[in-house]
Design a protein around this motif. Sequence first.
Motif, PDB file in Angstrom:
ATOM      1  N   THR A 163      69.406  52.352  52.829  1.00  0.00           N
ATOM      2  CA  THR A 163      68.802  53.591  52.198  1.00  0.00           C
ATOM      3  C   THR A 163      67.561  52.876  51.302  1.00  0.00           C
ATOM      4  O   THR A 163      65.829  53.503  51.147  1.00  0.00           O
ATOM      5  N   ILE A 164      67.822  51.415  50.272  1.00  0.00           N
ATOM      6  CA  ILE A 164      67.031  51.131  49.155  1.00  0.00           C
ATOM      7  C   ILE A 164      65.829  50.584  50.425  1.00  0.00           C
ATOM      8  O   ILE A 164      64.906  50.662  49.281  1.00  0.00           O
ATOM      9  N   GLY A 165      66.301  50.046  51.170  1.00  0.00           N
ATOM     10  CA  GLY A 165      64.610  49.043  52.425  1.00  0.00           C
ATOM     11  C   GLY A 165      63.706  50.154  52.676  1.00  0.00           C
ATOM     12  O   GLY A 165      62.754  49.781  52.634  1.00  0.00           O
ATOM     13  N   ALA A 166      64.464  51.379  53.075  1.00  0.00           N
ATOM     14  CA  ALA A 166      63.659  52.156  53.627  1.00  0.00           C
ATOM     15  C   ALA A 166      63.455  52.940  52.468  1.00  0.00           C
ATOM     16  O   ALA A 166      61.204  52.832  52.653  1.00  0.00           O
ATOM     17  N   ALA A 167      63.368  53.109  50.745  1.00  0.00           N
ATOM     18  CA  ALA A 167      62.645  53.625  49.738  1.00  0.00           C
ATOM     19  C   ALA A 167      61.431  52.247  49.636  1.00  0.00           C
ATOM     20  O   ALA A 167      60.340  52.699  49.081  1.00  0.00           O
ATOM     21  N   VAL A 168      61.927  51.506  49.387  1.00  0.00           N
ATOM     22  CA  VAL A 168      60.812  49.915  49.610  1.00  0.00           C
ATOM     23  C   VAL A 168      59.641  50.051  50.131  1.00  0.00           C
ATOM     24  O   VAL A 168      58.502  50.334  50.103  1.00  0.00           O
ATOM     25  N   GLU A 211      66.245  55.961  38.123  1.00  0.00           N
ATOM     26  CA  GLU A 211      66.707  55.542  37.031  1.00  0.00           C
ATOM     27  C   GLU A 211      67.290  54.240  36.302  1.00  0.00           C
ATOM     28  O   GLU A 211      68.260  54.108  36.085  1.00  0.00           O
ATOM     29  N   ALA A 212      66.869  53.191  37.026  1.00  0.00           N
ATOM     30  CA  ALA A 212      66.533  52.138  37.299  1.00  0.00           C
ATOM     31  C   ALA A 212      66.649  50.957  36.263  1.00  0.00           C
ATOM     32  O   ALA A 212      65.231  51.397  36.394  1.00  0.00           O
ATOM     33  N   PRO A 213      66.921  49.507  35.965  1.00  0.00           N
ATOM     34  CA  PRO A 213      65.861  49.323  35.090  1.00  0.00           C
ATOM     35  C   PRO A 213      64.845  48.359  35.837  1.00  0.00           C
ATOM     36  O   PRO A 213      65.295  47.450  37.112  1.00  0.00           O
ATOM     37  N   GLU A 214      63.625  48.005  35.315  1.00  0.00           N
ATOM     38  CA  GLU A 214      62.691  47.386  36.340  1.00  0.00           C
ATOM     39  C   GLU A 214      63.253  46.038  36.845  1.00  0.00           C
ATOM     40  O   GLU A 214      63.003  46.053  37.745  1.00  0.00           O
ATOM     41  N   ALA A 215      63.688  45.457  35.554  1.00  0.00           N
ATOM     42  CA  ALA A 215      64.150  43.808  36.041  1.00  0.00           C
ATOM     43  C   ALA A 215      65.813  44.112  37.083  1.00  0.00           C
ATOM     44  O   ALA A 215      65.416  42.531  37.794  1.00  0.00           O
ATOM     45  N   GLU A 216      66.259  45.043  36.937  1.00  0.00           N
ATOM     46  CA  GLU A 216      67.446  44.733  38.014  1.00  0.00           C
ATOM     47  C   GLU A 216      66.837  44.980  39.836  1.00  0.00           C
ATOM     48  O   GLU A 216      66.804  44.345  40.126  1.00  0.00           O
ATOM     49  N   ILE A 217      65.874  45.801  39.064  1.00  0.00           N
ATOM     50  CA  ILE A 217      65.114  45.924  41.042  1.00  0.00           C
ATOM     51  C   ILE A 217      64.381  44.950  41.281  1.00  0.00           C
ATOM     52  O   ILE A 217      63.922  44.742  41.935  1.00  0.00           O
ATOM     53  N   ALA A 218      63.501  44.314  40.718  1.00  0.00           N
ATOM     54  CA  ALA A 218      62.445  42.891  40.365  1.00  0.00           C
ATOM     55  C   ALA A 218      62.627  41.891  41.915  1.00  0.00           C
ATOM     56  O   ALA A 218      62.254  41.663  42.470  1.00  0.00           O
ATOM     57  N   GLY A 219      63.808  41.869  41.197  1.00  0.00           N
ATOM     58  CA  GLY A 219      64.252  40.722  41.815  1.00  0.00           C
ATOM     59  C   GLY A 219      64.628  40.883  43.616  1.00  0.00           C
ATOM     60  O   GLY A 219      64.474  40.808  44.678  1.00  0.00           O
ATOM     61  N   ASP A 220      65.466  42.457  43.758  1.00  0.00           N
ATOM     62  CA  ASP A 220      65.917  42.921  45.149  1.00  0.00           C
ATOM     63  C   ASP A 220      64.853  43.176  46.150  1.00  0.00           C
ATOM     64  O   ASP A 220      64.488  42.721  46.705  1.00  0.00           O
ATOM     65  N   GLY A 274      49.732  48.693  51.924  1.00  0.00           N
ATOM     66  CA  GLY A 274      49.395  47.113  51.239  1.00  0.00           C
ATOM     67  C   GLY A 274      47.776  47.621  50.539  1.00  0.00           C
ATOM     68  O   GLY A 274      47.115  46.744  50.250  1.00  0.00           O
ATOM     69  N   LYS A 275      48.211  48.626  49.753  1.00  0.00           N
ATOM     70  CA  LYS A 275      47.216  48.991  48.712  1.00  0.00           C
ATOM     71  C   LYS A 275      47.793  48.751  47.259  1.00  0.00           C
ATOM     72  O   LYS A 275      47.202  49.155  45.993  1.00  0.00           O
ATOM     73  N   THR A 276      49.703  49.049  47.486  1.00  0.00           N
ATOM     74  CA  THR A 276      50.106  49.189  46.213  1.00  0.00           C
ATOM     75  C   THR A 276      51.001  47.860  45.952  1.00  0.00           C
ATOM     76  O   THR A 276      51.268  46.947  46.829  1.00  0.00           O
ATOM     77  N   ARG A 277      50.501  47.523  44.563  1.00  0.00           N
ATOM     78  CA  ARG A 277      51.104  45.681  44.952  1.00  0.00           C
ATOM     79  C   ARG A 277      52.786  46.373  44.038  1.00  0.00           C
ATOM     80  O   ARG A 277      53.177  46.907  43.737  1.00  0.00           O
ATOM     81  N   THR A 278      53.086  44.705  44.232  1.00  0.00           N
ATOM     82  CA  THR A 278      55.234  44.664  45.094  1.00  0.00           C
ATOM     83  C   THR A 278      55.434  45.433  42.885  1.00  0.00           C
ATOM     84  O   THR A 278      56.393  46.169  42.771  1.00  0.00           O
ATOM     85  N   GLU A 279      54.716  45.101  41.837  1.00  0.00           N
ATOM     86  CA  GLU A 279      55.075  45.436  40.331  1.00  0.00           C
ATOM     87  C   GLU A 279      55.009  46.941  40.447  1.00  0.00           C
ATOM     88  O   GLU A 279      55.666  47.676  39.867  1.00  0.00           O
ATOM     89  N   ALA A 280      54.051  48.245  41.115  1.00  0.00           N
ATOM     90  CA  ALA A 280      53.532  49.349  40.764  1.00  0.00           C
ATOM     91  C   ALA A 280      54.740  49.923  42.287  1.00  0.00           C
ATOM     92  O   ALA A 280      55.680  50.691  41.877  1.00  0.00           O
ATOM     93  N   ILE A 281      55.654  48.920  42.742  1.00  0.00           N
ATOM     94  CA  ILE A 281      56.544  49.541  43.934  1.00  0.00           C
ATOM     95  C   ILE A 281      57.596  49.210  42.924  1.00  0.00           C
ATOM     96  O   ILE A 281      58.970  50.393  42.581  1.00  0.00           O
TER      97      ILE A 281
END
Length: 87
Positions: free
Chosen positions: A34-39, A61-70, A45-52
């Motif tokens: 589910t999360i992989g599909a959401a990513v 509703e999760a901290p960006e720091a927690e999600i960024a690595g995954d 090709g237009k949206t930076r990883t940070e914006a994702i």
Amino acid sequence: MNLPRLAPGVRLSFDKQRDGWILQAPERIVQLDTIGAAVIALVDGKTRTEAIVTALAAEYEAPEAEIAGDVADLIADLATRGLLVLR
């Protein structure tokens, strides 16, 4: 960071038989959780990883720091496998 996009010939689609999202590439299929599909749904090709990461943090509703690595790990893995292209 980078602007990920699907590699040529790769597409995201819903597989009714598997009841889940998959990446289809020539002669291979990668089933996404589910999360992989959401990513991957945000990879255009237009949206930076940070914006994702920001969008997913807001949606789940999760901290960006927690999600960024995954997110970074998933994108790097799929790029290594030739399913994503990074700019």
